[in-house]
Motif scaffolding. Structure first.
Motif, PDB file in Angstrom:
ATOM      1  N   GLN A 151      -5.946   2.677   4.107  1.00 42.87           N
ATOM      2  CA  GLN A 151      -5.701   3.403   2.864  1.00 42.87           C
ATOM      3  C   GLN A 151      -4.243   3.845   2.800  1.00 42.87           C
ATOM      4  O   GLN A 151      -3.738   4.491   3.711  1.00 42.87           O
ATOM      5  N   LEU A 167     -10.649  -0.777   7.321  1.00 39.81           N
ATOM      6  CA  LEU A 167     -10.148  -0.226   6.071  1.00 39.81           C
ATOM      7  C   LEU A 167      -8.815   0.471   6.291  1.00 39.81           C
ATOM      8  O   LEU A 167      -8.674   1.300   7.192  1.00 39.81           O
ATOM      9  N   ILE A 223       1.024   4.741   4.455  1.00 37.62           N
ATOM     10  CA  ILE A 223      -0.345   4.696   4.971  1.00 37.62           C
ATOM     11  C   ILE A 223      -0.811   6.123   5.275  1.00 37.62           C
ATOM     12  O   ILE A 223      -0.070   6.936   5.835  1.00 37.62           O
ATOM     13  N   LEU A 262       0.814  -1.224   0.000  1.00 36.41           N
ATOM     14  CA  LEU A 262       0.000   0.000   0.000  1.00 36.41           C
ATOM     15  C   LEU A 262       0.843   1.267   0.000  1.00 36.41           C
ATOM     16  O   LEU A 262       0.297   2.363  -0.151  1.00 36.41           O
ATOM     17  N   ARG A 306      -9.474  -3.676   2.522  1.00 35.13           N
ATOM     18  CA  ARG A 306     -10.757  -3.552   3.215  1.00 35.13           C
ATOM     19  C   ARG A 306     -11.248  -4.934   3.630  1.00 35.13           C
ATOM     20  O   ARG A 306     -11.254  -5.860   2.809  1.00 35.13           O
ATOM     21  N   TRP A 328      -5.333   0.060  -1.156  1.00 37.83           N
ATOM     22  CA  TRP A 328      -6.144  -0.071   0.047  1.00 37.83           C
ATOM     23  C   TRP A 328      -6.391  -1.545   0.369  1.00 37.83           C
ATOM     24  O   TRP A 328      -6.297  -2.415  -0.502  1.00 37.83           O
TER      25      TRP A 328
END
Length: 328
Positions: free
Chosen positions: A242, A240, A143, A140, A249, A247
Motif C-alpha cells: 500500500q 499486498l 509506501i 505507488l 496485490r 496499491w
C-alpha cells in the motif's frame, strides 16, 4: 548445463517436473541416502534420469555434472553445499538457504573464493510477475504498509499433534513456519525494500519448541511490513503493498505469484499475469541456466545479498521468539 538432483522428497520431484520444460539442461544423476535408493530409482525411471547414486562424496568426486540441486532437509543444506563447493561444483540450495547466518556467510565466502555459483531457490524472485511488481512499485508513491500471508494447513500437522514429528516441525532439523513458509514473504519484502531497520517475531509455539504459525513485523523508514505464515491453519494467502498513490496485490500463495493487480488512485485496477509457465520452478531453472551460460556473476551476487539479509532477519527474529535450532 548438467545437473545432479540430491533428494527424493516432494520438492525434488517438483524440480524434476519443472526441469522437463527447461531447454539445454540435462539431469544426469539422482542422489539419495541408502535407505531411499528405491525411491531414487523409481524417480529415475519416471523422469528418464540415467543414473542413481547413494554416495554423495563419490558423486561429487566423479563430477559428471556442473550443478548440484539440494532438495533436502533444511539442516543438511550447509554441509551438503559446503562439500559441493569444496569439490568445485556450482550449487542450488532450496530455501531456506541455511539454518544460521554464520552458515550462510561461510557458504558465500567459500563460493566466492572457489569461483562457484551459489543460488538459493526462492521461486518468486525468479518470476516475471515479481519483475512486474518491482517495475510498478514507483507508481505507488510513498509506501505505508506491506502485508503478506502464506498460510496452509500442513498435511503433517495432525501427525505433529500426535507427537509424531516430521522434519518440517522439528527444531533439530531447522523446521517451523518461519523457515518453511514465511521465508517466501520475507524474501519478497527484502528483495523489494532491502534490509529492515528492525524485526520481531510473535509465534505460536508447539510442544517441542517449534513455531507452527506466527507473524513477523518489520520496521522500515516510513512504513511497517507484516508477514504471517501458518502450518497449523489456513486462510487465503496474499501479498499486498500500500502506497499513498495506490496499491499492488498478488492473490494466492507468495511462492507462486500467479498474477498481480495494480490499483492507482482515480484509475481502474489492472491485473497482470506475466509468468510464461504454470509450474513455478521453470522460470527459476531457466534463469539459473541463463546466468550460468552468460557467466553473470552480478546476478549471483544480487541473489546472495538477498539471501544473507533474509537469513540475518530470520535468525534474529527466531532467537528473540525463543526458537532454538541444533545448528545455533
Amino acid at each position: 548445463m548438467k545437473i545432479a538432483i540430491v533428494g527424493t522428497g516432494m520438492i525434488a520431484r517438483e524440480a524434476l517436473i519443472a526441469l522437463r520444460q527447461v531447454g539445454n539442461v540435462e539431469v544426469k544423476t539422482i542422489c539419495a541416502r541408502p535407505h531411499s535408493r528405491e525411491k531414487a530409482e523409481a524417480l529415475a525411471r519416471e523422469f528418464g534420469v540415467p543414473q542413481t547414486v547413494t554416495d554423495y562424496e563419490a558423486m561429487l568426486a566423479a563430477h559428471e555434472a556442473d550443478v548440484v540441486y539440494l532438495g533436502i532437509v533444511n539442516s543438511a543444506h550447509f554441509s551438503y553445499a559446503r562439500a559441493a563447493i569444496e569439490a568445485g561444483w556450482h550449487v542450488i540450495v532450496e530455501k531456506p538457504f541455511t539454518s544460521t547466518l554464520a552458515e550462510a556467510e561461510e557458504l558465500i565466502a567459500r563460493a566466492r573464493a572457489a569461483g562457484c555459483y551459489l543460488f538459493e531457490a526462492v521461486t518468486p524472485l525468479f518470476l516475471p510477475n515479481y519483475l512486474g511488481i518491482l517495475s510498478a512499485l514507483p507508481q505507488l508513491g510513498l509506501i505505508r504498509l506491506v502485508q503478506a500471508n502464506f498460510s496452509q494447513y500442513s498435511s503433517r500437522y495432525e501427525r505433529y499433534l500426535a507427537r509424531d514429528v516430521a522434519p518440517a516441525f522439528d527444531p533439530v532439523l531447522s523446521g517451523g513456519a518461519l523457515y518453511d513458509l514465511n521465508v517466501y514473504n520475507l524474501a519478497l519484502i527484502v528483495a523489494l525494500f532491502g534490509r529492515p531497520q528492525s524485526a520481531s517475531y510473535t509465534a505460536n509455539i508447539g510442544f517441542n519448541g517449534i513455531d507452527t504459525s506466527g507473524v513477523l513485523t518489520l520496521r522500515y523508514d516510513g512504513f511497517v511490513a507484516t508477514a504471517a505464515a501458518a502450518k497449523d491453519s489456513s486462510s487465503p494467502s496474499f501479498f499486498l503493498i500500500q502506497g499513498e498513490s495506490g496499491w499492488i496485490r498478488a492473490d494466492g500463495t507468495p511462492n507462486e505469484l500467479t498474477s498481480f493487480t495494480v490499483g492507482l488512485r482515480g484509475k481502474e485496477p489492472k491485473t497482470y499475469a506475466l509468468n510464461k509457465y504454470e509450474h513455478r520452478m521453470v522460470h527459476e531453472f531457466e534463469a539459473i541456466r541463463e546466468i550460468f551460460e552468460r557467466k553473470d556473476y552480478l546476478r549471483v551476487e544480487e541473489g546472495l545479498r538477498t539471501s544473507r539479509t533474509v537469513m540475518a532477519v530470520m535468525e534474529k527474529a527466531r532467537l528473540v521468539a525463543g526458537i532454538q535450532f541444533r545448528a545455533d
